[in-house]
Design a protein around this motif. Structure first.
Motif, PDB file in Angstrom:
ATOM      1  N   GLU A 102       0.837  -1.200   0.000  1.00 12.45           N
ATOM      2  CA  GLU A 102       0.000   0.000   0.000  1.00 12.45           C
ATOM      3  C   GLU A 102       0.881   1.263   0.000  1.00 12.45           C
ATOM      4  O   GLU A 102       0.586   2.237  -0.693  1.00 12.45           O
ATOM      5  CB  GLU A 102      -0.921   0.008   1.217  1.00 12.45           C
ATOM      6  CG  GLU A 102      -2.073  -0.987   1.108  1.00 12.45           C
ATOM      7  CD  GLU A 102      -2.898  -1.072   2.381  1.00 12.45           C
ATOM      8  OE1 GLU A 102      -2.669  -0.272   3.308  1.00 12.45           O
ATOM      9  OE2 GLU A 102      -3.772  -1.953   2.440  1.00 12.45           O
ATOM     10  N   ASP A 103       1.970   1.224   0.762  1.00  9.69           N
ATOM     11  CA  ASP A 103       2.888   2.362   0.795  1.00  9.69           C
ATOM     12  C   ASP A 103       3.497   2.600  -0.581  1.00  9.69           C
ATOM     13  O   ASP A 103       3.639   3.743  -1.033  1.00  9.69           O
ATOM     14  CB  ASP A 103       4.017   2.116   1.816  1.00  9.69           C
ATOM     15  CG  ASP A 103       3.510   2.190   3.253  1.00  9.69           C
ATOM     16  OD1 ASP A 103       2.420   2.764   3.447  1.00  9.69           O
ATOM     17  OD2 ASP A 103       4.194   1.670   4.164  1.00  9.69           O
TER      18      ASP A 103
ATOM     19  N   VAL B 191       2.160   1.807  -3.462  1.00 10.12           N
ATOM     20  CA  VAL B 191       1.123   2.351  -4.344  1.00 10.12           C
ATOM     21  C   VAL B 191       0.926   3.834  -4.067  1.00 10.12           C
ATOM     22  O   VAL B 191       0.843   4.655  -4.989  1.00 10.12           O
ATOM     23  CB  VAL B 191      -0.204   1.567  -4.161  1.00 10.12           C
ATOM     24  CG1 VAL B 191      -1.343   2.256  -4.899  1.00 10.12           C
ATOM     25  CG2 VAL B 191      -0.032   0.131  -4.611  1.00 10.12           C
ATOM     26  N   LYS B 192       0.893   4.180  -2.777  1.00 10.14           N
ATOM     27  CA  LYS B 192       0.724   5.594  -2.401  1.00 10.14           C
ATOM     28  C   LYS B 192       1.887   6.433  -2.913  1.00 10.14           C
ATOM     29  O   LYS B 192       1.708   7.511  -3.471  1.00 10.14           O
ATOM     30  CB  LYS B 192       0.609   5.734  -0.886  1.00 10.14           C
ATOM     31  CG  LYS B 192      -0.707   5.284  -0.320  1.00 10.14           C
ATOM     32  CD  LYS B 192      -0.722   5.437   1.196  1.00 10.14           C
ATOM     33  CE  LYS B 192      -1.979   4.847   1.800  1.00 10.14           C
ATOM     34  NZ  LYS B 192      -1.940   4.896   3.261  1.00 10.14           N
ATOM     35  N   SER B 193       3.093   5.919  -2.716  1.00  7.57           N
ATOM     36  CA  SER B 193       4.260   6.685  -3.162  1.00  7.57           C
ATOM     37  C   SER B 193       4.267   6.821  -4.685  1.00  7.57           C
ATOM     38  O   SER B 193       4.643   7.873  -5.208  1.00  7.57           O
ATOM     39  CB  SER B 193       5.556   6.030  -2.670  1.00  7.57           C
ATOM     40  OG  SER B 193       5.691   4.749  -3.257  1.00  7.57           O
ATOM     41  N   ASP B 194       3.853   5.757  -5.408  1.00 10.26           N
ATOM     42  CA  ASP B 194       3.758   5.841  -6.869  1.00 10.26           C
ATOM     43  C   ASP B 194       2.748   6.899  -7.286  1.00 10.26           C
ATOM     44  O   ASP B 194       2.999   7.681  -8.211  1.00 10.26           O
ATOM     45  CB  ASP B 194       3.368   4.481  -7.483  1.00 10.26           C
ATOM     46  CG  ASP B 194       4.491   3.465  -7.416  1.00 10.26           C
ATOM     47  OD1 ASP B 194       5.645   3.884  -7.213  1.00 10.26           O
ATOM     48  OD2 ASP B 194       4.204   2.248  -7.561  1.00 10.26           O
ATOM     49  N   LEU B 195       1.624   6.939  -6.614  1.00 10.93           N
ATOM     50  CA  LEU B 195       0.582   7.923  -6.930  1.00 10.93           C
ATOM     51  C   LEU B 195       1.086   9.341  -6.679  1.00 10.93           C
ATOM     52  O   LEU B 195       0.897  10.261  -7.486  1.00 10.93           O
ATOM     53  CB  LEU B 195      -0.682   7.649  -6.151  1.00 10.93           C
ATOM     54  CG  LEU B 195      -1.523   6.450  -6.595  1.00 10.93           C
ATOM     55  CD1 LEU B 195      -2.639   6.179  -5.608  1.00 10.93           C
ATOM     56  CD2 LEU B 195      -2.097   6.701  -7.985  1.00 10.93           C
ATOM     57  N   LEU B 196       1.731   9.513  -5.529  1.00 12.63           N
ATOM     58  CA  LEU B 196       2.250  10.845  -5.196  1.00 12.63           C
ATOM     59  C   LEU B 196       3.320  11.278  -6.194  1.00 12.63           C
ATOM     60  O   LEU B 196       3.355  12.441  -6.621  1.00 12.63           O
ATOM     61  CB  LEU B 196       2.812  10.854  -3.776  1.00 12.63           C
ATOM     62  CG  LEU B 196       1.796  10.776  -2.639  1.00 12.63           C
ATOM     63  CD1 LEU B 196       2.483  10.592  -1.303  1.00 12.63           C
ATOM     64  CD2 LEU B 196       0.953  12.048  -2.610  1.00 12.63           C
ATOM     65  N   ASP B 197       4.171  10.336  -6.559  1.00 11.52           N
ATOM     66  CA  ASP B 197       5.211  10.675  -7.545  1.00 11.52           C
ATOM     67  C   ASP B 197       4.588  11.078  -8.880  1.00 11.52           C
ATOM     68  O   ASP B 197       5.023  12.063  -9.509  1.00 11.52           O
ATOM     69  CB  ASP B 197       6.129   9.470  -7.779  1.00 11.52           C
ATOM     70  CG  ASP B 197       7.050   9.213  -6.589  1.00 11.52           C
ATOM     71  OD1 ASP B 197       7.200  10.139  -5.770  1.00 11.52           O
ATOM     72  OD2 ASP B 197       7.608   8.095  -6.509  1.00 11.52           O
TER      73      ASP B 197
END
Length: 110
Positions: free
Chosen positions: A95-96, A98-104
């Motif tokens: 999940e982290d 995925v979140k970091s990919d989205l934020l990037d």
């Protein structure tokens, strides 16, 4: 001249020329020698006959059924047992990511 039975024993062959010690040695040698094929065959036949007789009379002890030995397998597949805690940790990591990919991806657009 009387005929004498041919003796197979060493006693007969020695006659009066051999000594008692020699006779003893020859007896030992005869006992230590491997049995002839005929004697071995007859002994085996007698053993089988006795076995059959005991079987007929019902005096033979019951045979245990020989179970084949189970050989341990050398390479066995053992599925990995995963704990609930380790699964939660892996899910949190994914999940982290995925979140970091989205934020990037969001920051790149801006």
């Amino acid at each position: 001249m009387s005929r004498l039975k041919k003796s197979r024993s060493m006693k007969g062959k020695l006659g009066k020329t051999g000594t008692k010690e020699m006779l003893k040695e020859q007896k030992k040698a005869r006992k230590a020698a491997t049995p002839s094929r005929f004697d071995a065959k007859k002994a085996k036949q007698r053993k089988e006959q006795a076995h059959k007789k005991l079987d007929r009379l019902g005096l033979l002890p019951e045979k245990e059924v020989a179970q084949p030995k189970v050989r341990p397998k050398r390479f066995t597949f053992t599925p990995k047992v995963e704990d609930a805690a380790s699964q939660q940790v892996e899910q949190a990591k994914s999940e982290d990511l995925v979140k970091s990919d989205l934020l990037d991806s969001l920051t790149e657009q801006n």
